[in-house]
Structures are given as C-alpha cells and as structure tokens.
Design a protein around this motif. Sequence first.
Motif, short mmCIF file in Angstrom:
data_model
loop_
_atom_site.label_atom_id
_atom_site.label_comp_id
_atom_site.label_asym_id
_atom_site.label_seq_id
_atom_site.Cartn_x
_atom_site.Cartn_y
_atom_site.Cartn_z
N GLY A 1 0.70 -1.30 -0.07
CA GLY A 1 0.09 0.02 -0.01
C GLY A 1 1.03 1.47 -0.03
N GLY A 2 0.18 2.57 0.05
CA GLY A 2 0.91 3.68 0.18
C GLY A 2 1.41 4.21 -1.33
N PRO A 3 2.38 5.07 -1.31
CA PRO A 3 2.62 5.77 -2.61
C PRO A 3 3.51 4.88 -3.65
N VAL B 1 2.66 2.01 -4.76
CA VAL B 1 1.72 1.40 -5.57
C VAL B 1 1.42 2.01 -6.85
N ALA B 2 1.19 3.43 -6.59
CA ALA B 2 0.84 4.32 -7.91
C ALA B 2 2.07 4.53 -8.81
N ALA B 3 3.24 4.46 -7.98
CA ALA B 3 4.42 4.54 -8.92
C ALA B 3 4.62 3.24 -9.80
N MET B 4 4.44 2.24 -9.19
CA MET B 4 4.40 0.91 -9.85
C MET B 4 3.36 0.99 -11.28
N ALA B 5 2.12 1.10 -10.64
CA ALA B 5 1.18 1.10 -11.79
C ALA B 5 1.39 1.83 -12.95
N ALA B 6 2.14 3.15 -12.73
CA ALA B 6 2.43 4.10 -13.71
C ALA B 6 3.46 3.48 -14.81
N LEU B 7 4.36 2.55 -14.30
CA LEU B 7 5.02 2.15 -15.15
C LEU B 7 4.49 0.81 -16.12
N LEU B 8 3.38 0.32 -15.67
CA LEU B 8 2.69 -0.67 -16.33
C LEU B 8 2.50 -0.26 -17.95
N ASP B 9 2.37 -1.32 -18.85
CA ASP B 9 1.94 -0.95 -20.24
C ASP B 9 0.36 -0.78 -20.21
N GLN C 1 -1.26 2.02 4.73
CA GLN C 1 -1.54 3.05 4.14
C GLN C 1 -2.31 2.78 2.78
N PRO C 2 -3.54 3.88 2.62
CA PRO C 2 -4.41 3.44 1.33
C PRO C 2 -3.48 3.65 0.03
N ILE C 3 -4.28 3.17 -0.88
CA ILE C 3 -3.70 3.15 -2.54
C ILE C 3 -4.37 4.35 -3.00
N ILE C 4 -3.58 5.41 -3.69
CA ILE C 4 -4.32 6.38 -4.55
C ILE C 4 -3.76 6.15 -5.92
N LEU C 5 -4.52 6.10 -6.84
CA LEU C 5 -4.11 5.76 -8.29
C LEU C 5 -4.72 7.16 -9.10
#
Length: 415
Positions: free
Chosen positions: A293-295, A297-305, A319-323
């Motif tokens: 959780g936490g920041p 997660v969004a950083a990883m998600a931003a790398l995805l195709d 910590q929550p996930i903010i996308l």
Amino acid sequence: MFAHVRPAAARLRPLNLSLICFKPRFNSTGIGSQLGPRRAVVYNENGNPAEVARVVSSTDPVLLRDEDVLVRFLAAPINPSDLNVIEGKYPMRPEPIHEFGASSDGPGIFVGGHEGVAVVVKTGPLVDGPPTKPERRFRVGDWVLMRKPQTGTWTNWKVVPMRELRRIDRTKKTESKVTEAFAATLMVNSLTSLGLMTDISPIPGWHSYILQNGANSAVGQAIIQTAKQMGIKTINFVRDRPDYPQLKQYLMDLGADHVFTYDELLDRSFKKTFESLRTPPVKACRHAFNCIGGPTVAAMAALLDKNGHLISYGGMSKQPIILPVGLQIFKNLTAHGYWHSHTWEMIGQKEQDNRIARMVAWKELGRWKDPEHEELVLKGDDEEATGILREGLKRVQEGNIRKKVLIKWASPKDS
Ligand SMILES: NC(=O)c1ccc[n+]([C@@H]2O[C@H](COP(=O)([O-])OP(=O)(O)OC[C@H]3O[C@@H](n4cnc5c(N)ncnc54)[C@H](OP(=O)(O)O)[C@@H]3O)[C@@H](O)[C@H]2O)c1
C-alpha cells in the motif's frame, strides 16, 4: 466474539470402541511418553496477540476414531494473517473448541495457526483407505498438511479426521529435498504466488516482466521463484535498510532480475532506468503485485503498459492506495484484489492437488529455496512457554525479525 458451534465431541463420526485411546493407553503403547501432554497456543477472546495468546497443556482423554489420524506438528509459521485472526480483524474465523480446560457448555477457546506441516504418528483402522483411492491413505511417517482453513496448527499434536488431511508426496523420503520450512509455508505463501500469477489475469508468458513491492516478504520471495520457474522476469522493490546490498544479492540469488529501493522507484528519473531494462526480447509489463500500500503502488502502476493489472494481496504499511485517474482512463489500468483462501476454494481439490504437486516437484528438483526463517521453540512449563511465545509474537508484530518465524515444540524430554 466468534459464533458458538457444537463441540467437536458432539459431531457424529463412526466410533470404534476398541480404539478409544486415553492418555494412559498412549503411555502403554509408548506414544504418550513419546509425545507428552497435548499443548497448544490458545486465546479466549480477540485482542493483541502478544497479550491474549498463551500456551496451555492437557492430559485429557483423546479419542482416535476409525478414520482419524494422530499427527505431530513439525513446524507452523506465524503469518501476518494469523495475527489479524487473533486481533479479530480477518474475515475468516476458527471454530471454538471445548478442550484444554474450556468447559463444554461455555463459549470455548480458539487455537491459533492456519497452516503447518505434521507427521503421521498413528492411524485408525479405516485410514488405510480403499486401494482405489490411494490419495485417502495415510501411513505412519507421512508428512501431511491441513485441508481445512483455520484448524489450529499451533499445537504439538492432535487427532484429525483423515478427510481433513492432505499428504505431501515426497519422492524419496530419506533423500527428499522437501524441508519442514518449505512444507510448513507451502499452503499460504508459496501457493499464493502461483495463484497471483495464474488466477486473475494470466501473465503473457516467457520474457514478460512483472513488478512487485514487498519483494523480500515471504510471498514476495515465492513470487520471484515462481516467476523464474515460469520464465517471467521480475522487477522488485523493497524498503531501504543498512544491509540493502546483502538483501539485494539475496533476492538476485533467489532469481530476481532487478531489485530497487522504494526511494529509487519514487524518484522522477526511475522511468528512464525502467525503460533501459526493457531490452528485447522482453514482450510486456502488464502486472504489478502489491502487498504494502501507500505511494509505491501508484509509482509501480504508472510503469505498466496499456491494459495493465494492479493486483493487491496485502497492505503491510496500513496506508491506502491512491491511483491517478489518468492511468485508468488512458492506460485502461484494472485494479484487483486477490484473496488466496477464496480462490483456493474456487479451483477445487483436483487443481489444488496439481498445484501442490507442481511446487513439490520444483522443490525436489532443487529449484526452490526455503524462505528465510527462524524457529520459535516453545519449551518449559506453560508459563515459560507463554513467555517465549509472547516475546516471539511481539517481535513479529514489530516487524524487526524479517524472517518467517516457525513455531516448533520442544520434545517432552527437553521441555
Ligand atoms: N491475499 C492473500 O491471499 C494473501 C496471502 C498471503 C499473504 N498475504 C499478505 O501478504 C502480506 C505479506 O505476507 P508475508 O507472510 O509474505 O509477510 P512477511 O514475510 O512477514 O513480510 C512482510 C513484508 O512487509 C513489509 N513491511 C512490513 N511493515 C511495513 C511498513 N510499515 N511499510 C512498508 N513495508 C512494510 C516488510 O518489509 P521490511 O523487511 O522492510 O520490514 C516485508 O516486505 C501480508 O499483508 C499478508 O497478510 C495475503
């Protein structure tokens, strides 16, 4: 509090009177002196595990019915979810039992532990099973896992109906590479890694990349190893620490392709670093696994195709996930949750057995390393053993062990 259910003794099962074993009878067959009194980690009500869990012993009579198996536990891990169960914060609950001094007309007590490996010590006469169903046969010395969830594996020995057991088919028992640490942690962590890779959105295959945070967690280590067996590459993220170089080397030795800290992941320049890793023949990077959780997660998600999948299976940082909305609109990102207990039930027993056999085969072939672990040996009288237990639970809660802790019981002569 948990729902009241009928005491185990009240359930109807075939009863062979000639096989009623009381403790003196165990003694007379030598089993009582081998195994000593039954002991377990129990709690009466939900609360802080390091305060409510305690070790109790019992010399009450024990029944071994026709289809029962007496097993001795070799090792049982303390998983984060075990602590959540004791706290009353997990959506799955154990049944109360009316043993270890809990009166039959009271609310009962709970034994901790969801998974673990045990060895068969004695069997009822029908346990050999029909020859047409070899999977139902258990022999003294077999290693077994529990089929049912939350059956209370933090105990030194107990009697289990054979239908609730699953044998681990070690190929050559004396030379088997299947260790106690591997078998004790197979059902939750190792099989979660296989489920994450196959059950939600199958990974495209050879040379695909996956991303994960909490890569040094027991599940994270299992993901690295499972991915390697499946020809999938991993980019792994962990918290920085003084011994980070050693941790990075450890994960690389396990099969990780790349390891970075969260600080590196969160740095603006990481996108460039990431692109430089994706040299041909890498095909796709569409899966990210999150247990923190936490920041990050969004950083990883931003790398995805495009058309990526973010799969969350834990939230260790609380910590929550903010996308960012843009990831969902323009890259069609899908966010999923994965709960192994639920998926495990859905796939059915045949597929469950296949998956266990597949992992055991990897282990036997020397392609699977045990999770880093340490043993918490419960010994001494109940007061001393409770002290050891609570100290261990506290250390696990504080998160400063950084290894899987396996509960083991001292033999009666060492206790
Ligand atoms: N959904 C499912 O079906 C399923 C199945 C199995 C496990 N799980 C979950 O997966 C998670 C990992 O389980 P595990 O048994 O593999 O755990 P574990 O071996 O105890 O590892 C814990 C991990 O969490 C990290 N961590 C702990 N506190 C943190 C914090 N405050 N901030 C950032 N990182 C933190 C640790 O990093 P450090 O080394 O840096 O402390 C370590 O990587 C748990 O949440 C568990 O409940 C879910």
